[in-house]
Design a protein around this motif. Sequence first.
Motif, mmCIF file in Angstrom:
data_model
loop_
_atom_site.group_PDB
_atom_site.id
_atom_site.type_symbol
_atom_site.label_atom_id
_atom_site.label_comp_id
_atom_site.label_asym_id
_atom_site.label_seq_id
_atom_site.Cartn_x
_atom_site.Cartn_y
_atom_site.Cartn_z
ATOM 1 N N THR A 31 0.737 -1.106 0.041
ATOM 2 C CA THR A 31 -0.097 0.025 0.084
ATOM 3 C C THR A 31 1.160 1.254 -0.152
ATOM 4 O OG1 THR A 31 -0.043 0.175 2.277
ATOM 5 C CG2 THR A 31 -1.850 -1.304 1.275
ATOM 6 N N THR A 32 0.239 2.462 0.036
ATOM 7 C CA THR A 32 1.160 3.456 -0.212
ATOM 8 C C THR A 32 1.688 4.001 1.335
ATOM 9 O OG1 THR A 32 -0.713 5.008 0.118
ATOM 10 C CG2 THR A 32 0.156 4.802 -2.192
ATOM 11 N N ASP A 33 1.000 3.336 2.292
ATOM 12 C CA ASP A 33 1.256 3.667 3.719
ATOM 13 C C ASP A 33 2.318 2.621 4.136
ATOM 14 O OD1 ASP A 33 -0.697 5.443 4.097
ATOM 15 O OD2 ASP A 33 -2.215 4.165 4.476
ATOM 16 N N GLU A 34 2.432 1.375 3.716
ATOM 17 C CA GLU A 34 3.418 0.443 4.312
ATOM 18 C C GLU A 34 3.612 -0.801 3.211
ATOM 19 O OE1 GLU A 34 2.778 -1.591 7.804
ATOM 20 O OE2 GLU A 34 0.952 -2.471 7.046
ATOM 21 N N ALA A 35 4.522 -1.536 3.166
ATOM 22 C CA ALA A 35 4.643 -2.787 2.455
ATOM 23 C C ALA A 35 5.397 -3.755 3.249
ATOM 24 C CB ALA A 35 5.690 -2.339 1.182
ATOM 25 N N ILE A 36 4.904 -4.978 3.052
ATOM 26 C CA ILE A 36 5.621 -6.049 3.558
ATOM 27 C C ILE A 36 6.597 -6.740 2.736
ATOM 28 C CG2 ILE A 36 5.460 -8.255 4.674
ATOM 29 C CD1 ILE A 36 4.327 -5.913 6.383
ATOM 30 N N VAL A 37 7.910 -6.817 3.023
ATOM 31 C CA VAL A 37 8.719 -7.612 1.999
ATOM 32 C C VAL A 37 9.183 -8.754 2.711
ATOM 33 C CG1 VAL A 37 10.981 -7.137 0.940
ATOM 34 C CG2 VAL A 37 9.630 -5.252 1.347
ATOM 35 N N ASP A 38 9.052 -9.867 2.031
ATOM 36 C CA ASP A 38 9.529 -11.168 2.548
ATOM 37 C C ASP A 38 10.653 -11.501 1.788
ATOM 38 O OD1 ASP A 38 7.520 -11.619 4.548
ATOM 39 O OD2 ASP A 38 6.182 -12.728 2.976
ATOM 40 N N VAL A 39 11.626 -12.230 2.527
ATOM 41 C CA VAL A 39 12.870 -12.544 2.095
ATOM 42 C C VAL A 39 13.098 -13.894 2.535
ATOM 43 C CG1 VAL A 39 15.598 -12.183 2.119
ATOM 44 C CG2 VAL A 39 13.880 -10.020 2.086
ATOM 45 N N ARG A 40 13.322 -14.682 1.609
ATOM 46 C CA ARG A 40 13.496 -16.446 1.783
ATOM 47 C C ARG A 40 14.864 -16.747 1.185
ATOM 48 N NH1 ARG A 40 11.596 -20.643 -1.645
ATOM 49 N NH2 ARG A 40 10.695 -19.234 -2.692
ATOM 50 N N LEU A 41 15.443 -17.545 2.037
ATOM 51 C CA LEU A 41 16.978 -18.016 1.626
ATOM 52 C C LEU A 41 17.208 -19.215 2.028
ATOM 53 C CD1 LEU A 41 19.390 -16.955 3.934
ATOM 54 C CD2 LEU A 41 18.001 -15.101 3.786
ATOM 55 N N GLU A 42 18.443 -19.780 1.426
ATOM 56 C CA GLU A 42 19.062 -20.972 2.035
ATOM 57 C C GLU A 42 20.277 -20.811 2.509
ATOM 58 O OE1 GLU A 42 19.417 -25.165 -0.429
ATOM 59 O OE2 GLU A 42 17.339 -24.648 0.274
ATOM 60 N N ILE A 43 20.797 -21.417 3.442
ATOM 61 C CA ILE A 43 22.073 -21.261 3.693
ATOM 62 C C ILE A 43 22.835 -22.811 3.691
ATOM 63 C CG2 ILE A 43 23.886 -20.957 5.784
ATOM 64 C CD1 ILE A 43 21.635 -19.171 6.793
ATOM 65 N N ALA A 44 24.048 -22.944 3.171
ATOM 66 C CA ALA A 44 24.580 -24.346 2.881
ATOM 67 C C ALA A 44 25.739 -24.301 3.712
ATOM 68 C CB ALA A 44 24.697 -24.473 1.396
ATOM 69 N N ASN A 45 26.148 -25.477 4.269
ATOM 70 C CA ASN A 45 27.420 -25.763 5.051
ATOM 71 C C ASN A 45 28.113 -26.971 4.110
ATOM 72 O OD1 ASN A 45 29.383 -26.362 6.424
ATOM 73 N ND2 ASN A 45 28.250 -26.605 8.464
ATOM 74 N N ARG A 46 29.301 -26.330 3.555
ATOM 75 C CA ARG A 46 30.015 -27.318 2.727
ATOM 76 C C ARG A 46 31.317 -27.747 3.475
ATOM 77 N NH1 ARG A 46 27.649 -24.133 -0.936
ATOM 78 N NH2 ARG A 46 26.217 -25.167 -2.357
ATOM 79 N N THR A 47 31.117 -27.945 4.867
ATOM 80 C CA THR A 47 32.381 -27.946 5.699
ATOM 81 C C THR A 47 32.192 -29.529 6.293
ATOM 82 O OG1 THR A 47 31.603 -27.016 7.744
ATOM 83 C CG2 THR A 47 33.066 -25.695 5.954
ATOM 84 N N GLU A 48 33.067 -30.057 7.065
ATOM 85 C CA GLU A 48 33.033 -31.294 7.772
ATOM 86 C C GLU A 48 32.405 -31.266 9.061
ATOM 87 O OE1 GLU A 48 33.569 -34.369 6.344
ATOM 88 O OE2 GLU A 48 33.795 -33.194 4.469
ATOM 89 N N ALA A 49 32.138 -29.781 9.546
ATOM 90 C CA ALA A 49 31.786 -29.725 11.055
ATOM 91 C C ALA A 49 30.561 -28.631 10.958
ATOM 92 C CB ALA A 49 32.958 -28.851 11.588
ATOM 93 N N LYS A 50 30.030 -28.921 12.146
ATOM 94 C CA LYS A 50 28.629 -27.986 12.399
ATOM 95 C C LYS A 50 29.281 -26.718 12.402
ATOM 96 C CE LYS A 50 26.640 -28.086 16.365
ATOM 97 N NZ LYS A 50 25.951 -28.312 17.615
ATOM 98 N N ALA A 51 28.274 -25.574 11.895
ATOM 99 C CA ALA A 51 28.758 -24.268 11.857
ATOM 100 C C ALA A 51 27.499 -23.401 12.503
ATOM 101 C CB ALA A 51 28.903 -23.706 10.398
ATOM 102 N N GLU A 52 27.858 -22.670 13.497
ATOM 103 C CA GLU A 52 27.076 -21.798 14.332
ATOM 104 C C GLU A 52 27.102 -20.448 13.470
ATOM 105 O OE1 GLU A 52 24.987 -22.338 16.892
ATOM 106 O OE2 GLU A 52 26.034 -24.499 17.405
ATOM 107 N N VAL A 53 25.785 -19.972 12.879
ATOM 108 C CA VAL A 53 25.895 -18.742 11.978
ATOM 109 C C VAL A 53 24.900 -17.943 12.615
ATOM 110 C CG1 VAL A 53 26.774 -19.954 10.265
ATOM 111 C CG2 VAL A 53 24.513 -19.938 10.412
#
Length: 197
Positions: free
Chosen positions: A14-36
């Motif tokens: 609307t002219t008053d506001e907009a909702i913007v949705d962002v969707r994404l995927e994170i990949a871990n290509r290492t051998e260990a768990k990653a805290e991100v």
Amino acid sequence: LEPWSLFVTTPLVTTDEAIVDVRLEIANRTEAKAEVAVRTALYALEQAGRPGEKPVAESEPQKFAVGPGSPRQTSFSLRVPSPRLWDLELPNRYVAVTTLEESGKVIDRLKTPFGIRSIAVDPELGFILNGRPVRLNGVCMHHDLGALGTAVNASAIARQLRILRAIGGNAIRTPHNPPAPELLEFCDPYGIPVSVG
């Protein structure tokens, strides 16, 4: 940030506001768990295509673990007050800057330009942009650049779009082959909607 996985949509405009949705995927290509930690900030793009200094909306960081070889999907929903709407004559744009951090260090950043707009098609009114009917004066544009051939030449694509706008054209349908990403990237700032057919 997984290539080609980030999508920006505008489910409410609307002219008053907009909702913007962002969707994404994170990949871990290492051998260990990653805290991100991942976050997204939205900036208005200025005339020269540079983002403004302050974000118009910003998400809180999401923190989680990503296992090795296990992609993780996530999403944000951001509210933009008084959005500058993208239109054929005023193609206002924003950029979503998504940052991925591990141990406080930025390990990836993705910038995704987009326009805030609502689009609908009505059998009586035709194409509706931001709540108003718009007449589309389009062309069917092949993937090649005439005498220049099929190799992508960014300045030749920009020239084609300037000529199209100068003769009153405001839309493109791309037949047969998928369009070059460069064509799609140029169409938004020129205020030209594209139908991939």
